[in-house]
Design an enzyme around this catalytic site. Structure first.
Site, PDB file in Angstrom:
ATOM      1  N   ASP A  17     -12.202 -10.125  -0.723  1.00  0.00           N
ATOM      2  CA  ASP A  17     -13.497 -10.211  -0.039  1.00  0.00           C
ATOM      3  C   ASP A  17     -14.450  -9.289  -0.783  1.00  0.00           C
ATOM      4  O   ASP A  17     -14.029  -8.292  -1.360  1.00  0.00           O
ATOM      5  CB  ASP A  17     -13.412  -9.906   1.470  1.00  0.00           C
ATOM      6  N   GLU A  45       0.798  -1.239   0.000  1.00  0.00           N
ATOM      7  CA  GLU A  45       0.000   0.000   0.000  1.00  0.00           C
ATOM      8  C   GLU A  45       0.824   1.279   0.000  1.00  0.00           C
ATOM      9  O   GLU A  45       0.527   2.215   0.737  1.00  0.00           O
ATOM     10  CB  GLU A  45      -0.959   0.003   1.206  1.00  0.00           C
ATOM     11  N   GLU A  80      -6.142 -10.587  -1.223  1.00  0.00           N
ATOM     12  CA  GLU A  80      -6.946 -10.351  -0.003  1.00  0.00           C
ATOM     13  C   GLU A  80      -8.423 -10.273  -0.340  1.00  0.00           C
ATOM     14  O   GLU A  80      -9.166  -9.447   0.200  1.00  0.00           O
ATOM     15  CB  GLU A  80      -6.495  -9.051   0.690  1.00  0.00           C
ATOM     16  N   HIS A  87     -10.401  -5.904  -2.251  1.00  0.00           N
ATOM     17  CA  HIS A  87     -11.465  -5.674  -1.267  1.00  0.00           C
ATOM     18  C   HIS A  87     -12.580  -4.952  -2.018  1.00  0.00           C
ATOM     19  O   HIS A  87     -12.476  -3.756  -2.297  1.00  0.00           O
ATOM     20  CB  HIS A  87     -10.944  -4.829  -0.103  1.00  0.00           C
ATOM     21  N   ASN A 132       2.169  -5.108  -3.223  1.00  0.00           N
ATOM     22  CA  ASN A 132       0.761  -5.414  -2.948  1.00  0.00           C
ATOM     23  C   ASN A 132      -0.016  -4.131  -2.655  1.00  0.00           C
ATOM     24  O   ASN A 132       0.470  -3.264  -1.907  1.00  0.00           O
ATOM     25  CB  ASN A 132       0.710  -6.337  -1.717  1.00  0.00           C
TER      26      ASN A 132
HETATM   27  C1  XIL Z   1      -6.274  -6.167   8.315  1.00  0.00           C
HETATM   28  C2  XIL Z   1      -6.603  -7.337   9.218  1.00  0.00           C
HETATM   29  O1  XIL Z   1      -7.538  -8.175   8.549  1.00  0.00           O
HETATM   30  C3  XIL Z   1      -7.174  -6.843  10.526  1.00  0.00           C
HETATM   31  O2  XIL Z   1      -7.307  -7.917  11.435  1.00  0.00           O
HETATM   32  C4  XIL Z   1      -6.259  -5.778  11.142  1.00  0.00           C
HETATM   33  O3  XIL Z   1      -6.880  -5.232  12.285  1.00  0.00           O
HETATM   34  C5  XIL Z   1      -5.967  -4.671  10.142  1.00  0.00           C
HETATM   35  O4  XIL Z   1      -5.411  -5.252   8.967  1.00  0.00           O
HETATM   36  N1  XIL Z   1      -4.925  -4.452   3.724  1.00  0.00           N
HETATM   37  C6  XIL Z   1      -3.946  -5.321   4.148  1.00  0.00           C
HETATM   38  C7  XIL Z   1      -4.211  -6.227   5.300  1.00  0.00           C
HETATM   39  O5  XIL Z   1      -2.887  -5.421   3.511  1.00  0.00           O
HETATM   40  O6  XIL Z   1      -3.050  -6.459   6.063  1.00  0.00           O
HETATM   41  C8  XIL Z   1      -5.291  -5.681   6.185  1.00  0.00           C
HETATM   42  O7  XIL Z   1      -5.590  -6.657   7.173  1.00  0.00           O
HETATM   43  C9  XIL Z   1      -6.514  -5.317   5.380  1.00  0.00           C
HETATM   44  C10 XIL Z   1      -6.190  -4.243   4.374  1.00  0.00           C
END
Ligand code: XIL
Length: 297
Positions: A234, A127, A232, A205, A169
């Protein structure tokens, strides 16, 4: 095939999930994990605040639990994440300049060395690009150490673990937009100058839809000579099952899309739990989105 991992393996890909060390005693959770998935990402346990809570003092117990559980059940592991402006330990948040630069590169070296030979791919930097139309880097204490902090991190990671694939990422980079084009230009530059980078992770996401140009976006990165992965996934919203199918198809359409990871197992395990964005209900039942993914793989 009757499981996500086996279905993905039919085309040489993996299907993974984020895992929380604190849930490895939950039998419903572990049963789904061991049945369905063949790649694992530590949800929080390999981040900077977890692995180096005090400067120079490294704690790997929770990360190691996840890694050992995965390996002893035949799964591979994505490392997440060596450097990120969030979940920095407090001591690092208070640092800047050349001190921070030294501390962050030491962090990369130490963690990648601890896990050397055991990680399929590391998210070396997470990020680092800004949202919106600039296409540029996000401001952070890491960025303020100099624009070359990302390539320095990749070089340190390569030196520490030459076998791991090294990924950049990010989120909101799933379709073609200013932010993903900024990342694209960085990867193109790294490849042209021999900075070691092997893969790009797309967090995905999402809500309701996959970007219509997701396949084209993954393909343009692949054409630079890197692997791409959905890291990641969802998806919230009423169109969830269709959107999961669309993301699956976008990856399968790109030869160098090597796998997909969902960001948790049951809706109740999700960091977005109010939105029920995952493939299993809180009680561990398969949702329509699960069947849509299995059909698409
Ligand atoms: C999130 C986790 O799922 C949570 O448990 C934590 O509190 C915060 O981080 N981008 C990412 C992940 O790269 O590491 C993040 O994970 C979600 C957003």
């Amino acid at each position: 095939a009757t499981t996500l991992g086996a279905a993905a393996a039919q085309s040489g890909r993996y299907y993974g999930t984020a895992v929380a060390a604190g849930k490895l005693g939950d039998s419903t959770y572990v049963n789904i994990l061991n049945t369905e998935f063949n790649m694992v990402t530590a949800e929080n346990e390999m981040k900077w605040d977890a692995t180096e809570p005090n400067r120079g003092q490294f704690t790997y117990s929770s990360g190691d639990r996840i890694l050992n559980q995965a390996v002893s059940n035949g799964k591979r592991v994505r490392g997440h994440a060596l450097l990120w402006h969030q979940q920095e330990p407090g001591w690092a948040q208070r640092m800047e300049g050349s001190d921070l630069r030294q501390a962050m590169l030491n962090h990369v070296t130490q963690v990648a060395t601890h896990y050397r030979g055991k990680i399929y791919a590391w998210d070396v930097v997470n990020e680092a690009f800004a949202d919106g139309g600039s296409g540029g880097r996000r401001d952070s204490n890491l960025q303020r150490t100099g624009n070359d902090w990302i390539e320095a991190a990749f070089r340190a990671a390569r030196a520490a673990d030459p076998a791991a694939k090294l990924c950049y990422n990010d989120y909101n980079t799933d379709g073609i937009n200013a932010k993903s084009t900024g990342v694209y230009n960085m990867v193109r530059d790294f490849k042209s100058r021999g900075v070691p980078i092997d893969c790009v992770g797309f967090q995905a996401h999402l809500t309701n839809n996959a970007p219509s140009d997701m396949r084209a976006n993954l393909q343009r990165f692949a054409d630079l000579g890197v692997d791409v992965q959905i890291t990641e996934l969802d998806i919230a919203g009423a169109n969830q099952a269709n959107a999961y199918a669309a993301v699956t198809k976008a990856c399968l359409a790109v030869t160098r899309c090597t796998g997909i990871t969902v960001w948790g197992i049951r809706d109740t395990d999700s960091w977005r739990r109010g939105e029920n964005p995952l493939l299993f209900t809180g009680s561990g039942a398969k949702k329509p989105a699960y069947n849509a993914v299995l059909d698409a793989l």
